[in-house]
Design a protein around this motif. Structure first.
Motif, PDB file in Angstrom:
ATOM      1  N   ASN A 169      -9.094  16.153  -5.493  1.00  0.00           N
ATOM      2  CA  ASN A 169      -7.875  16.122  -4.682  1.00  0.00           C
ATOM      3  C   ASN A 169      -7.813  17.276  -3.692  1.00  0.00           C
ATOM      4  OD1 ASN A 169      -6.845  13.807  -5.901  1.00  0.00           O
ATOM      5  ND2 ASN A 169      -5.714  14.960  -7.453  1.00  0.00           N
ATOM      6  N   ALA A 170      -7.016  17.067  -2.667  1.00  0.00           N
ATOM      7  CA  ALA A 170      -6.789  18.125  -1.682  1.00  0.00           C
ATOM      8  C   ALA A 170      -6.102  19.311  -2.367  1.00  0.00           C
ATOM      9  CB  ALA A 170      -5.924  17.598  -0.540  1.00  0.00           C
ATOM     10  N   PRO A 171      -6.447  20.541  -1.984  1.00  0.00           N
ATOM     11  CA  PRO A 171      -5.812  21.720  -2.573  1.00  0.00           C
ATOM     12  C   PRO A 171      -4.294  21.672  -2.395  1.00  0.00           C
ATOM     13  CG  PRO A 171      -7.737  22.346  -1.286  1.00  0.00           C
ATOM     14  CD  PRO A 171      -7.493  20.894  -0.995  1.00  0.00           C
ATOM     15  N   GLY A 172      -3.582  22.069  -3.447  1.00  0.00           N
ATOM     16  CA  GLY A 172      -2.124  22.092  -3.382  1.00  0.00           C
ATOM     17  C   GLY A 172      -1.450  20.919  -4.052  1.00  0.00           C
ATOM     18  N   LEU A 173      -2.209  19.869  -4.358  1.00  0.00           N
ATOM     19  CA  LEU A 173      -1.622  18.747  -5.067  1.00  0.00           C
ATOM     20  C   LEU A 173      -1.489  19.079  -6.550  1.00  0.00           C
ATOM     21  CD1 LEU A 173      -3.339  15.694  -3.326  1.00  0.00           C
ATOM     22  CD2 LEU A 173      -1.055  16.642  -2.938  1.00  0.00           C
ATOM     23  N   GLN A 174      -0.797  18.222  -7.285  1.00  0.00           N
ATOM     24  CA  GLN A 174      -0.452  18.539  -8.674  1.00  0.00           C
ATOM     25  C   GLN A 174      -1.672  18.738  -9.561  1.00  0.00           C
ATOM     26  OE1 GLN A 174       2.509  15.946 -10.326  1.00  0.00           O
ATOM     27  NE2 GLN A 174       2.209  16.657 -12.423  1.00  0.00           N
ATOM     28  N   HIS A 175      -2.701  17.905  -9.372  1.00  0.00           N
ATOM     29  CA  HIS A 175      -3.908  17.989 -10.192  1.00  0.00           C
ATOM     30  C   HIS A 175      -5.130  18.193  -9.306  1.00  0.00           C
ATOM     31  CE1 HIS A 175      -1.740  16.796 -13.761  1.00  0.00           C
ATOM     32  NE2 HIS A 175      -1.360  15.655 -13.219  1.00  0.00           N
ATOM     33  N   LEU A 215      -5.347  16.773   5.648  1.00  0.00           N
ATOM     34  CA  LEU A 215      -5.975  15.910   4.653  1.00  0.00           C
ATOM     35  C   LEU A 215      -4.948  14.931   4.100  1.00  0.00           C
ATOM     36  CD1 LEU A 215      -7.842  18.709   2.648  1.00  0.00           C
ATOM     37  CD2 LEU A 215      -8.713  17.402   4.599  1.00  0.00           C
ATOM     38  N   THR A 216      -5.409  13.743   3.733  1.00  0.00           N
ATOM     39  CA  THR A 216      -4.529  12.770   3.093  1.00  0.00           C
ATOM     40  C   THR A 216      -5.081  12.416   1.725  1.00  0.00           C
ATOM     41  OG1 THR A 216      -5.667  10.827   4.028  1.00  0.00           O
ATOM     42  CG2 THR A 216      -3.873  11.802   5.320  1.00  0.00           C
ATOM     43  N   ASP A 217      -4.172  12.145   0.799  1.00  0.00           N
ATOM     44  CA  ASP A 217      -4.581  11.855  -0.568  1.00  0.00           C
ATOM     45  C   ASP A 217      -3.535  10.969  -1.216  1.00  0.00           C
ATOM     46  OD1 ASP A 217      -6.348  12.200  -2.806  1.00  0.00           O
ATOM     47  OD2 ASP A 217      -6.753  14.219  -2.048  1.00  0.00           O
ATOM     48  N   MET A 218      -3.774  10.590  -2.472  1.00  0.00           N
ATOM     49  CA  MET A 218      -2.806   9.763  -3.178  1.00  0.00           C
ATOM     50  C   MET A 218      -1.528  10.552  -3.433  1.00  0.00           C
ATOM     51  SD  MET A 218      -3.184   7.563  -6.722  1.00  0.00           S
ATOM     52  CE  MET A 218      -2.934   8.878  -7.899  1.00  0.00           C
ATOM     53  N   ASP A 219      -0.402   9.918  -3.187  1.00  0.00           N
ATOM     54  CA  ASP A 219       0.899  10.536  -3.440  1.00  0.00           C
ATOM     55  C   ASP A 219       1.336  10.156  -4.850  1.00  0.00           C
ATOM     56  OD1 ASP A 219       3.538  11.390  -3.511  1.00  0.00           O
ATOM     57  OD2 ASP A 219       3.890  10.942  -1.394  1.00  0.00           O
ATOM     58  N   LEU A 220       0.964  10.992  -5.812  1.00  0.00           N
ATOM     59  CA  LEU A 220       1.235  10.696  -7.212  1.00  0.00           C
ATOM     60  C   LEU A 220       2.730  10.549  -7.475  1.00  0.00           C
ATOM     61  CD1 LEU A 220       0.344  10.436 -10.183  1.00  0.00           C
ATOM     62  CD2 LEU A 220       0.391  12.940 -10.323  1.00  0.00           C
ATOM     63  N   GLY A 221       3.530  11.434  -6.905  1.00  0.00           N
ATOM     64  CA  GLY A 221       4.975  11.377  -7.124  1.00  0.00           C
ATOM     65  C   GLY A 221       5.571  10.064  -6.657  1.00  0.00           C
ATOM     66  N   TRP A 222       5.112   9.587  -5.485  1.00  0.00           N
ATOM     67  CA  TRP A 222       5.637   8.323  -4.951  1.00  0.00           C
ATOM     68  C   TRP A 222       5.312   7.163  -5.894  1.00  0.00           C
ATOM     69  CZ3 TRP A 222       4.153   3.458  -3.760  1.00  0.00           C
ATOM     70  CH2 TRP A 222       4.976   2.693  -2.949  1.00  0.00           C
ATOM     71  N   ILE A 249       0.849  -1.189   0.000  1.00  0.00           N
ATOM     72  CA  ILE A 249       0.000   0.000   0.000  1.00  0.00           C
ATOM     73  C   ILE A 249       0.887   1.242   0.000  1.00  0.00           C
ATOM     74  CG2 ILE A 249      -1.800   1.267   1.239  1.00  0.00           C
ATOM     75  CD1 ILE A 249      -2.700  -1.385   2.439  1.00  0.00           C
ATOM     76  N   ALA A 250       0.655   2.110  -0.943  1.00  0.00           N
ATOM     77  CA  ALA A 250       1.464   3.323  -1.063  1.00  0.00           C
ATOM     78  C   ALA A 250       1.217   4.257   0.114  1.00  0.00           C
ATOM     79  CB  ALA A 250       1.131   4.040  -2.368  1.00  0.00           C
ATOM     80  N   PRO A 251       2.246   4.967   0.567  1.00  0.00           N
ATOM     81  CA  PRO A 251       2.026   5.995   1.596  1.00  0.00           C
ATOM     82  C   PRO A 251       1.189   7.123   1.017  1.00  0.00           C
ATOM     83  CG  PRO A 251       4.250   6.147   0.710  1.00  0.00           C
ATOM     84  CD  PRO A 251       3.654   4.905   0.125  1.00  0.00           C
ATOM     85  N   ARG A 252       0.495   7.829   1.874  1.00  0.00           N
ATOM     86  CA  ARG A 252      -0.375   8.910   1.403  1.00  0.00           C
ATOM     87  C   ARG A 252       0.323  10.264   1.500  1.00  0.00           C
ATOM     88  NH1 ARG A 252      -6.702   7.906   3.001  1.00  0.00           N
ATOM     89  NH2 ARG A 252      -6.833   5.733   2.313  1.00  0.00           N
ATOM     90  N   ALA A 253      -0.057  11.145   0.604  1.00  0.00           N
ATOM     91  CA  ALA A 253       0.393  12.531   0.696  1.00  0.00           C
ATOM     92  C   ALA A 253      -0.407  13.220   1.792  1.00  0.00           C
ATOM     93  CB  ALA A 253       0.178  13.241  -0.629  1.00  0.00           C
ATOM     94  N   ILE A 254       0.261  14.023   2.605  1.00  0.00           N
ATOM     95  CA  ILE A 254      -0.391  14.729   3.710  1.00  0.00           C
ATOM     96  C   ILE A 254      -0.414  16.224   3.381  1.00  0.00           C
ATOM     97  CG2 ILE A 254      -0.313  15.252   6.166  1.00  0.00           C
ATOM     98  CD1 ILE A 254       1.166  12.601   6.568  1.00  0.00           C
ATOM     99  N   VAL A 255      -1.614  16.803   3.428  1.00  0.00           N
ATOM    100  CA  VAL A 255      -1.794  18.201   3.058  1.00  0.00           C
ATOM    101  C   VAL A 255      -2.507  18.935   4.180  1.00  0.00           C
ATOM    102  CG1 VAL A 255      -2.830  19.783   1.382  1.00  0.00           C
ATOM    103  CG2 VAL A 255      -1.940  17.577   0.610  1.00  0.00           C
ATOM    104  N   SER A 256      -1.983  20.094   4.566  1.00  0.00           N
ATOM    105  CA  SER A 256      -2.645  20.937   5.554  1.00  0.00           C
ATOM    106  C   SER A 256      -3.473  21.981   4.820  1.00  0.00           C
ATOM    107  CB  SER A 256      -1.615  21.634   6.450  1.00  0.00           C
ATOM    108  OG  SER A 256      -0.906  20.679   7.208  1.00  0.00           O
TER     109      SER A 256
END
Length: 316
Positions: free
Chosen positions: A68-74, A43-50, A30-37
């Motif tokens: 997606n959470a604000p601030g992510l690539q898409h 908020l947690t979301d898919m970590d596309l870069g990983w 299971i991929a680690p999640r991206a963490i966004v404040s």
């Protein structure tokens, strides 16, 4: 797939703490999640870069329509999936039928619930395989009563609202038609594509007209063009939301200049070679209007070789 030796990673999954879903994840990477404040919340979301760096053979990406959470690539997860596919990663994803853009209006009419997240129809059209996961309405309601989907305290509210038998039966029919149309297009089953032009005023009923036109074009294997007529260049800003919707629906959008809407629409349909024209019903505003040819009358007279679809009493 993992047992067969494939390199599989769960890029993102939302279990909603459902025990059987959690069990199915055992033994999978299971991929680690991206963490966004965001606004004081975490908020947690898919970590596309990983996932791109890991580059598995197959990635599982749940909830394709997710915002997606604000601030992510898409802004949307389906755009993340496009990046994964461009990188040579096979993707298995999931989406509920109510989140497909072209049927949004149908779902809202059936359920009375506003659909806020959608994916463009091209996400289905570009898939190599579309598998429709179906279950009889009463069987689904039984699973809910057993607590397999929602916690016990939420079951009754869900059964009395979105998950009513009539709603589920209608959603089933919408899903079957949607997948059938998508598969027909991808397999080139339709021999003679028929082009569709939709004429809109950029008013309250325009979104529904556009979605109807797109569904017609998909069934006919053709392309959908949406046009609107403006007499003042200052009106261009008013059409922007409809241009964006056309992009989501996968159709073209054109702004026609002129004071005579009927003439402009007829010429556009001829130029595009449209076999079908979709237009909303025109309502007489005075008793004298009843003795004059309406916009629809003029379009019918001007395009004798095309099928004119007059959608009456939209939104009612």
């Amino acid at each position: 797939m993992k047992r067969q030796g494939h390199d599989v990673v769960v890029a993102f999954v939302e279990t909603y703490s459902r025990p059987r879903t959690v069990e199915l994840l055992e033994g999978l990477e299971i991929a680690p999640r991206a963490i966004v404040s965001y606004k004081g919340a975490t908020l947690t979301d898919m970590d596309l870069g990983w996932v791109l760096r890991r580059k598995p053979e197959i990635a599982l990406v749940d909830e394709l329509a997710h915002t997606n959470a604000p601030g992510l690539q898409h802004p949307k997860r389906w755009q993340d999936v496009e990046d994964l596919r461009d990188a040579g990663i096979n993707v298995i994803s999931t989406v509920n039928v109510q989140h497909v853009e072209s049927v949004k209006d149908l779902v809202e009419k059936v359920t009375g619930i506003v659909v806020r997240e959608t994916v463009p129809d091209k996400a289905l059209d570009e898939a190599d395989i579309v598998q429709f996961i179906d279950i009889a309405p009463e069987a689904l309601r039984k699973r809910m009563r057993h607590g397999n989907i929602y916690s016990k305290d939420k079951v009754n509210a869900a059964l009395e609202n979105f998950f009513r038998p009539a709603n589920l039966a209608a959603m089933r029919q919408i899903g079957l038609r949607l997948v059938a149309d998508s598969m027909a297009r991808s397999r080139s089953v339709i021999d003679s594509p028929e082009e569709v032009l939709v004429a809109v005023s950029c008013g309250p009923t325009s979104e529904e007209l556009m979605r109807r036109g797109v569904r017609l074009a998909r069934r006919r294997g053709g392309f959908c063009l949406v046009v609107t007529v403006v007499s003042d260049p200052a009106e261009d800003a008013r059409v922007d939301p409809y241009r964006e919707l056309a992009q989501q629906l996968g159709c073209s959008f054109a702004v026609l200049a002129g004071d005579d809407a009927a003439t402009a629409i007829i010429q556009a349909a001829r130029d595009a070679g449209s076999d079908h024209v979709v237009v909303g019903e025109t309502v007489a505003t005075s008793w004298t209007d009843r003795f004059r040819p309406t916009l629809v009358d003029r379009i019918i007279d001007g395009l004798p070789e095309a099928d004119i679809h007059v959608i009456a009493r939209l939104g009612k």
